[in-house]
Motif scaffolding. Structure first.
Motif, PDB file in Angstrom:
ATOM      1  N   LEU A 167       0.829  -1.203   0.000  1.00 23.49           N
ATOM      2  CA  LEU A 167       0.000   0.000   0.000  1.00 23.49           C
ATOM      3  C   LEU A 167       0.862   1.251   0.000  1.00 23.49           C
ATOM      4  CD1 LEU A 167      -2.713   1.452   0.158  1.00 23.49           C
ATOM      5  CD2 LEU A 167      -2.620   1.172   2.655  1.00 23.49           C
ATOM      6  N   LYS A 168       1.898   1.270   0.824  1.00 21.43           N
ATOM      7  CA  LYS A 168       2.799   2.426   0.889  1.00 21.43           C
ATOM      8  C   LYS A 168       3.426   2.687  -0.482  1.00 21.43           C
ATOM      9  CE  LYS A 168       7.057   4.000   3.020  1.00 21.43           C
ATOM     10  NZ  LYS A 168       8.160   3.670   3.911  1.00 21.43           N
ATOM     11  N   ASP A 169       3.895   1.637  -1.142  1.00 19.80           N
ATOM     12  CA  ASP A 169       4.513   1.781  -2.465  1.00 19.80           C
ATOM     13  C   ASP A 169       3.499   2.310  -3.486  1.00 19.80           C
ATOM     14  OD1 ASP A 169       6.882   0.852  -1.405  1.00 19.80           O
ATOM     15  OD2 ASP A 169       6.671  -1.180  -2.212  1.00 19.80           O
ATOM     16  N   GLN A 170       2.267   1.783  -3.451  1.00 22.39           N
ATOM     17  CA  GLN A 170       1.240   2.232  -4.389  1.00 22.39           C
ATOM     18  C   GLN A 170       0.895   3.697  -4.155  1.00 22.39           C
ATOM     19  OE1 GLN A 170      -1.839  -0.655  -3.614  1.00 22.39           O
ATOM     20  NE2 GLN A 170      -1.246  -1.902  -5.378  1.00 22.39           N
ATOM     21  N   LEU A 171       0.753   4.078  -2.893  1.00 21.76           N
ATOM     22  CA  LEU A 171       0.426   5.468  -2.578  1.00 21.76           C
ATOM     23  C   LEU A 171       1.545   6.411  -3.017  1.00 21.76           C
ATOM     24  CD1 LEU A 171      -1.176   5.030   0.948  1.00 21.76           C
ATOM     25  CD2 LEU A 171      -2.359   5.634  -1.174  1.00 21.76           C
ATOM     26  N   ALA A 172       2.789   6.003  -2.798  1.00 26.43           N
ATOM     27  CA  ALA A 172       3.930   6.830  -3.176  1.00 26.43           C
ATOM     28  C   ALA A 172       4.001   6.997  -4.698  1.00 26.43           C
ATOM     29  CB  ALA A 172       5.221   6.226  -2.640  1.00 26.43           C
ATOM     30  N   ASP A 173       3.621   5.954  -5.420  1.00 23.40           N
ATOM     31  CA  ASP A 173       3.700   5.985  -6.885  1.00 23.40           C
ATOM     32  C   ASP A 173       2.544   6.729  -7.543  1.00 23.40           C
ATOM     33  OD1 ASP A 173       6.033   4.530  -6.773  1.00 23.40           O
ATOM     34  OD2 ASP A 173       5.090   2.602  -7.267  1.00 23.40           O
ATOM     35  N   THR A 174       1.410   6.832  -6.871  1.00 17.14           N
ATOM     36  CA  THR A 174       0.219   7.365  -7.532  1.00 17.14           C
ATOM     37  C   THR A 174      -0.206   8.752  -7.070  1.00 17.14           C
ATOM     38  OG1 THR A 174      -1.237   6.275  -5.946  1.00 17.14           O
ATOM     39  CG2 THR A 174      -0.714   5.062  -7.974  1.00 17.14           C
ATOM     40  N   SER A 175       0.441   9.293  -6.050  1.00 19.86           N
ATOM     41  CA  SER A 175       0.027  10.598  -5.535  1.00 19.86           C
ATOM     42  C   SER A 175       1.221  11.480  -5.221  1.00 19.86           C
ATOM     43  CB  SER A 175      -0.801  10.430  -4.259  1.00 19.86           C
ATOM     44  OG  SER A 175      -1.961   9.686  -4.518  1.00 19.86           O
ATOM     45  N   VAL A 176       0.978  12.796  -5.242  1.00 23.44           N
ATOM     46  CA  VAL A 176       1.970  13.771  -4.804  1.00 23.44           C
ATOM     47  C   VAL A 176       1.528  14.214  -3.416  1.00 23.44           C
ATOM     48  CG1 VAL A 176       2.989  16.030  -5.254  1.00 23.44           C
ATOM     49  CG2 VAL A 176       2.427  14.516  -7.159  1.00 23.44           C
ATOM     50  N   TRP A 177       2.405  14.086  -2.440  1.00 27.36           N
ATOM     51  CA  TRP A 177       2.046  14.332  -1.039  1.00 27.36           C
ATOM     52  C   TRP A 177       2.456  15.706  -0.580  1.00 27.36           C
ATOM     53  CZ3 TRP A 177      -1.177  10.883   0.966  1.00 27.36           C
ATOM     54  CH2 TRP A 177      -1.318   9.692   0.246  1.00 27.36           C
ATOM     55  N   PRO A 178       1.640  16.359   0.260  1.00 27.74           N
ATOM     56  CA  PRO A 178       0.383  15.897   0.841  1.00 27.74           C
ATOM     57  C   PRO A 178      -0.709  15.734  -0.220  1.00 27.74           C
ATOM     58  CG  PRO A 178       0.793  18.178   1.462  1.00 27.74           C
ATOM     59  CD  PRO A 178       1.999  17.710   0.698  1.00 27.74           C
ATOM     60  N   ALA A 179      -1.661  14.839   0.083  1.00 27.27           N
ATOM     61  CA  ALA A 179      -2.727  14.532  -0.870  1.00 27.27           C
ATOM     62  C   ALA A 179      -4.024  14.222  -0.130  1.00 27.27           C
ATOM     63  CB  ALA A 179      -2.327  13.320  -1.720  1.00 27.27           C
ATOM     64  N   LYS A 180      -5.134  14.414  -0.842  1.00 27.88           N
ATOM     65  CA  LYS A 180      -6.432  14.031  -0.286  1.00 27.88           C
ATOM     66  C   LYS A 180      -6.540  12.522  -0.356  1.00 27.88           C
ATOM     67  CE  LYS A 180      -8.703  18.297  -1.348  1.00 27.88           C
ATOM     68  NZ  LYS A 180      -9.872  18.930  -0.854  1.00 27.88           N
ATOM     69  N   TYR A 181      -7.121  11.934   0.701  1.00 27.01           N
ATOM     70  CA  TYR A 181      -7.267  10.484   0.754  1.00 27.01           C
ATOM     71  C   TYR A 181      -8.646  10.162   1.314  1.00 27.01           C
ATOM     72  CZ  TYR A 181      -6.138   5.596   1.359  1.00 27.01           C
ATOM     73  OH  TYR A 181      -6.144   4.236   1.254  1.00 27.01           O
ATOM     74  N   MET A 182      -9.249   9.100   0.810  1.00 27.88           N
ATOM     75  CA  MET A 182     -10.533   8.671   1.339  1.00 27.88           C
ATOM     76  C   MET A 182     -10.398   7.307   2.001  1.00 27.88           C
ATOM     77  SD  MET A 182     -14.321   8.054  -0.211  1.00 27.88           S
ATOM     78  CE  MET A 182     -14.709   9.759  -0.355  1.00 27.88           C
ATOM     79  N   TYR A 183     -10.777   7.276   3.259  1.00 24.80           N
ATOM     80  CA  TYR A 183     -10.853   6.030   4.020  1.00 24.80           C
ATOM     81  C   TYR A 183     -12.303   5.570   3.999  1.00 24.80           C
ATOM     82  CZ  TYR A 183      -6.400   7.325   6.257  1.00 24.80           C
ATOM     83  OH  TYR A 183      -5.103   7.664   6.516  1.00 24.80           O
ATOM     84  N   LYS A 184     -12.495   4.237   3.990  1.00 25.61           N
ATOM     85  CA  LYS A 184     -13.837   3.679   4.127  1.00 25.61           C
ATOM     86  C   LYS A 184     -13.753   2.529   5.120  1.00 25.61           C
ATOM     87  CE  LYS A 184     -16.659   4.475   0.326  1.00 25.61           C
ATOM     88  NZ  LYS A 184     -17.863   4.586   0.813  1.00 25.61           N
TER      89      LYS A 184
END
Length: 95
Positions: free
Chosen positions: A13-30
């Motif tokens: 998950l960390k790798d996917q998030l790092a590859d797909t977003s520029v941080w800080p970024a909006k994120y949705m938890y469910k």
């Protein structure tokens, strides 16, 4: 989820998030949680002070509550830290 599977899941998950977003970024938890006020409140408190937009929807039978949380997070690590905090609440399913 045992510790080894959990570690592998969070690493991926960390790798996917790092590859797909520029941080800080909006994120949705469910999350899905039994419809007990104390459990819903615990999840909300984890996101206190972050400017999160929290929406709750109770199931048709009233047994479960779906919680959607939109919030700006500083990094993939911060996203994972919140998942781990919420994961300590018994009966919560993370989507």
């Amino acid at each position: 989820m045992d510790a080894n599977n959990s570690d592998a899941f969070y690493k991926k998950l960390k790798d996917q998030l790092a590859d797909t977003s520029v941080w800080p970024a909006k994120y949705m938890y469910k999350f899905i949680v039994p419809s007990l006020p104390e459990k819903v409140d615990k999840i909300s408190k984890i996101f206190d002070g972050l400017g999160a937009i929290i929406e709750n929807k109770v199931s048709s039978k009233g047994t479960y509550t779906s919680i959607s949380i939109r919030v700006t997070m500083s990094s993939p690590e911060a996203v994972i830290d919140k998942y781990k905090e919420v994961g300590e609440i018994e009966g919560v399913i993370s989507l």
